[in-house]
Design a protein around this motif. Structure first.
Motif, PDB file in Angstrom:
ATOM      1  N   GLY A 136    -101.862 -22.442  10.661  1.00  0.00           N
ATOM      2  CA  GLY A 136    -101.019 -23.074   9.681  1.00  0.00           C
ATOM      3  C   GLY A 136     -99.312 -23.036   9.855  1.00  0.00           C
ATOM      4  N   LEU A 137     -98.482 -22.667   9.395  1.00  0.00           N
ATOM      5  CA  LEU A 137     -97.027 -22.640   9.531  1.00  0.00           C
ATOM      6  C   LEU A 137     -96.655 -21.789  10.595  1.00  0.00           C
ATOM      7  N   ALA A 138     -97.136 -20.693  10.797  1.00  0.00           N
ATOM      8  CA  ALA A 138     -96.622 -19.663  11.820  1.00  0.00           C
ATOM      9  C   ALA A 138     -96.898 -20.405  13.338  1.00  0.00           C
ATOM     10  N   VAL A 139     -98.165 -20.882  13.491  1.00  0.00           N
ATOM     11  CA  VAL A 139     -98.376 -21.517  14.738  1.00  0.00           C
ATOM     12  C   VAL A 139     -97.415 -22.695  14.834  1.00  0.00           C
ATOM     13  N   GLU A 170     -97.273 -28.799   6.215  1.00  0.00           N
ATOM     14  CA  GLU A 170     -98.314 -29.320   5.149  1.00  0.00           C
ATOM     15  C   GLU A 170     -99.227 -28.164   4.875  1.00  0.00           C
ATOM     16  N   HIS A 171     -99.584 -28.203   3.451  1.00  0.00           N
ATOM     17  CA  HIS A 171    -100.525 -27.228   3.156  1.00  0.00           C
ATOM     18  C   HIS A 171    -102.095 -27.680   3.304  1.00  0.00           C
ATOM     19  N   PHE A 172    -102.970 -26.682   3.423  1.00  0.00           N
ATOM     20  CA  PHE A 172    -104.267 -27.104   3.722  1.00  0.00           C
ATOM     21  C   PHE A 172    -105.328 -26.366   2.663  1.00  0.00           C
ATOM     22  N   ALA A 173    -106.488 -26.831   2.617  1.00  0.00           N
ATOM     23  CA  ALA A 173    -107.479 -25.947   1.643  1.00  0.00           C
ATOM     24  C   ALA A 173    -108.275 -25.134   2.646  1.00  0.00           C
ATOM     25  N   ALA A 174    -108.831 -23.869   2.329  1.00  0.00           N
ATOM     26  CA  ALA A 174    -109.414 -22.858   3.107  1.00  0.00           C
ATOM     27  C   ALA A 174    -110.093 -22.076   2.088  1.00  0.00           C
ATOM     28  N   THR A 175    -111.249 -21.437   2.373  1.00  0.00           N
ATOM     29  CA  THR A 175    -111.897 -20.333   2.000  1.00  0.00           C
ATOM     30  C   THR A 175    -112.018 -19.137   2.672  1.00  0.00           C
ATOM     31  N   ILE A 176    -111.505 -18.256   1.922  1.00  0.00           N
ATOM     32  CA  ILE A 176    -111.461 -16.683   2.685  1.00  0.00           C
ATOM     33  C   ILE A 176    -112.745 -16.002   2.147  1.00  0.00           C
ATOM     34  N   ALA A 177    -113.548 -15.565   3.083  1.00  0.00           N
ATOM     35  CA  ALA A 177    -114.560 -14.818   2.604  1.00  0.00           C
ATOM     36  C   ALA A 177    -114.406 -13.212   3.182  1.00  0.00           C
ATOM     37  N   CYS A 178    -114.579 -12.197   2.452  1.00  0.00           N
ATOM     38  CA  CYS A 178    -114.747 -10.845   2.567  1.00  0.00           C
ATOM     39  C   CYS A 178    -115.656 -10.275   2.013  1.00  0.00           C
ATOM     40  N   ARG A 182    -115.664 -14.419  -2.162  1.00  0.00           N
ATOM     41  CA  ARG A 182    -114.933 -15.755  -1.456  1.00  0.00           C
ATOM     42  C   ARG A 182    -114.109 -16.255  -2.568  1.00  0.00           C
ATOM     43  N   THR A 183    -112.620 -16.686  -1.807  1.00  0.00           N
ATOM     44  CA  THR A 183    -111.629 -17.117  -2.443  1.00  0.00           C
ATOM     45  C   THR A 183    -111.202 -18.506  -1.925  1.00  0.00           C
ATOM     46  N   GLU A 184    -111.131 -19.543  -2.848  1.00  0.00           N
ATOM     47  CA  GLU A 184    -110.445 -20.887  -2.401  1.00  0.00           C
ATOM     48  C   GLU A 184    -109.112 -21.006  -2.656  1.00  0.00           C
ATOM     49  N   VAL A 185    -108.382 -21.372  -1.600  1.00  0.00           N
ATOM     50  CA  VAL A 185    -107.013 -21.395  -1.514  1.00  0.00           C
ATOM     51  C   VAL A 185    -106.380 -22.499  -0.820  1.00  0.00           C
ATOM     52  N   SER A 186    -105.416 -22.922  -1.496  1.00  0.00           N
ATOM     53  CA  SER A 186    -104.356 -23.858  -0.620  1.00  0.00           C
ATOM     54  C   SER A 186    -103.111 -23.076  -0.346  1.00  0.00           C
ATOM     55  N   ALA A 187    -102.931 -23.413   1.222  1.00  0.00           N
ATOM     56  CA  ALA A 187    -102.072 -22.446   1.567  1.00  0.00           C
ATOM     57  C   ALA A 187    -101.305 -23.226   2.780  1.00  0.00           C
ATOM     58  N   TYR A 188    -100.178 -22.662   3.035  1.00  0.00           N
ATOM     59  CA  TYR A 188     -99.223 -23.439   4.175  1.00  0.00           C
ATOM     60  C   TYR A 188     -99.608 -22.449   5.616  1.00  0.00           C
ATOM     61  N   GLN A 189    -100.062 -21.189   5.166  1.00  0.00           N
ATOM     62  CA  GLN A 189    -100.336 -20.386   6.374  1.00  0.00           C
ATOM     63  C   GLN A 189    -101.446 -19.301   6.008  1.00  0.00           C
ATOM     64  N   ILE A 190    -102.103 -18.970   6.934  1.00  0.00           N
ATOM     65  CA  ILE A 190    -103.112 -17.898   6.674  1.00  0.00           C
ATOM     66  C   ILE A 190    -103.288 -16.891   7.921  1.00  0.00           C
ATOM     67  N   THR A 191    -102.877 -15.663   7.625  1.00  0.00           N
ATOM     68  CA  THR A 191    -102.816 -14.877   8.744  1.00  0.00           C
ATOM     69  C   THR A 191    -103.651 -13.656   8.605  1.00  0.00           C
ATOM     70  N   ILE A 192    -104.676 -13.382   9.545  1.00  0.00           N
ATOM     71  CA  ILE A 192    -105.286 -12.100   9.827  1.00  0.00           C
ATOM     72  C   ILE A 192    -104.760 -11.132  10.306  1.00  0.00           C
TER      73      ILE A 192
END
Length: 206
Positions: A136-139, A170-178, A182-192
């Motif tokens: 996302g944004l950071a890239v 632009e934001h995007f949809a993603a699923t975060i699983a831990c 599981r969490t559904e998110v709409s985000a501009y950036q995801i960082t691990i």
């Protein structure tokens, strides 16, 4: 007498390489190390250099920023030797996370002192990472960083790149699983995050 040879893999294009490398190398030599300095190219070249020359050394030292360490990581894992960092980049977030001084001469003293600690290695899409992995944004911000601006402004160059990127983000949809969550998110950036510092010294974890 123990092997006192260090393989120093240097990114000559790192922000502070021309200003700070000489003094850091001099400090290592003064502490009795034989420093074999090699300039690094692309990821494949760096890996080949480390795997061919590294086994004859006591340790491998990476001179550069976070990108240089990341590019060398696959070779470092394969060789399995202790690794030192001379932080010659702009952000040096991994060095900050590990408590390595951002002053290269002081970082050289840490290497000479043999201060070792373990760090986890993360993996995304079969690519290993040490500090963070992002989408996302950071890239986009990283892609827009101007090398000359990085040299002049240092970490502030990230803020300048962010301002020029925000308008087109632009934001995007993603699923975060831990685990089982599981969490559904709409985000501009995801960082691990595997590290504490990110984006030019900002502390994002404890």
């Amino acid at each position: 007498m123990p092997n006192r040879r260090l393989l120093l893999v240097v990114n000559p294009n790192a922000s502070r390489a021309s200003q700070s490398l000489g003094a850091a190398v001099a400090a290592l030599v003064a502490d009795g190390f034989a420093v074999d300095i090699r300039q690094c190219g692309g990821r494949d070249d760096v890996r080949a250099l480390i795997t061919s020359e590294g086994p004859a050394a006591e340790a491998i030292v990476i001179g550069g920023g976070d990108g240089t360490v990341s590019g060398a990581l696959s070779g470092l894992i394969e060789v399995g030797l202790p690794v030192g960092i001379l932080p010659l980049g702009t952000a040096n977030d991994l060095a900050r996370t590990l408590g390595i001084p951002v002053d290269p001469v002081e970082a050289a003293a840490v290497i000479a002192g043999g201060h070792l600690r373990k760090i986890d290695v993360g993996g995304v899409n079969d690519i290993d990472f040490l500090n963070v992995a992002s989408i996302g944004l950071a890239v986009e911000i990283t892609d827009r960083l101007d090398p000359d601006l990085k040299r002049r402004l240092g970490p502030l160059s990230y803020a300048a790149a962010a301002l020029s990127t925000l308008g087109s983000a632009e934001h995007f949809a993603a699923t975060i699983a831990c685990g089982d969550n599981r969490t559904e998110v709409s985000a501009y950036q995801i960082t691990i995050g595997n590290g504490v510092h990110y984006g030019g010294g900002v502390k994002v974890a404890t």
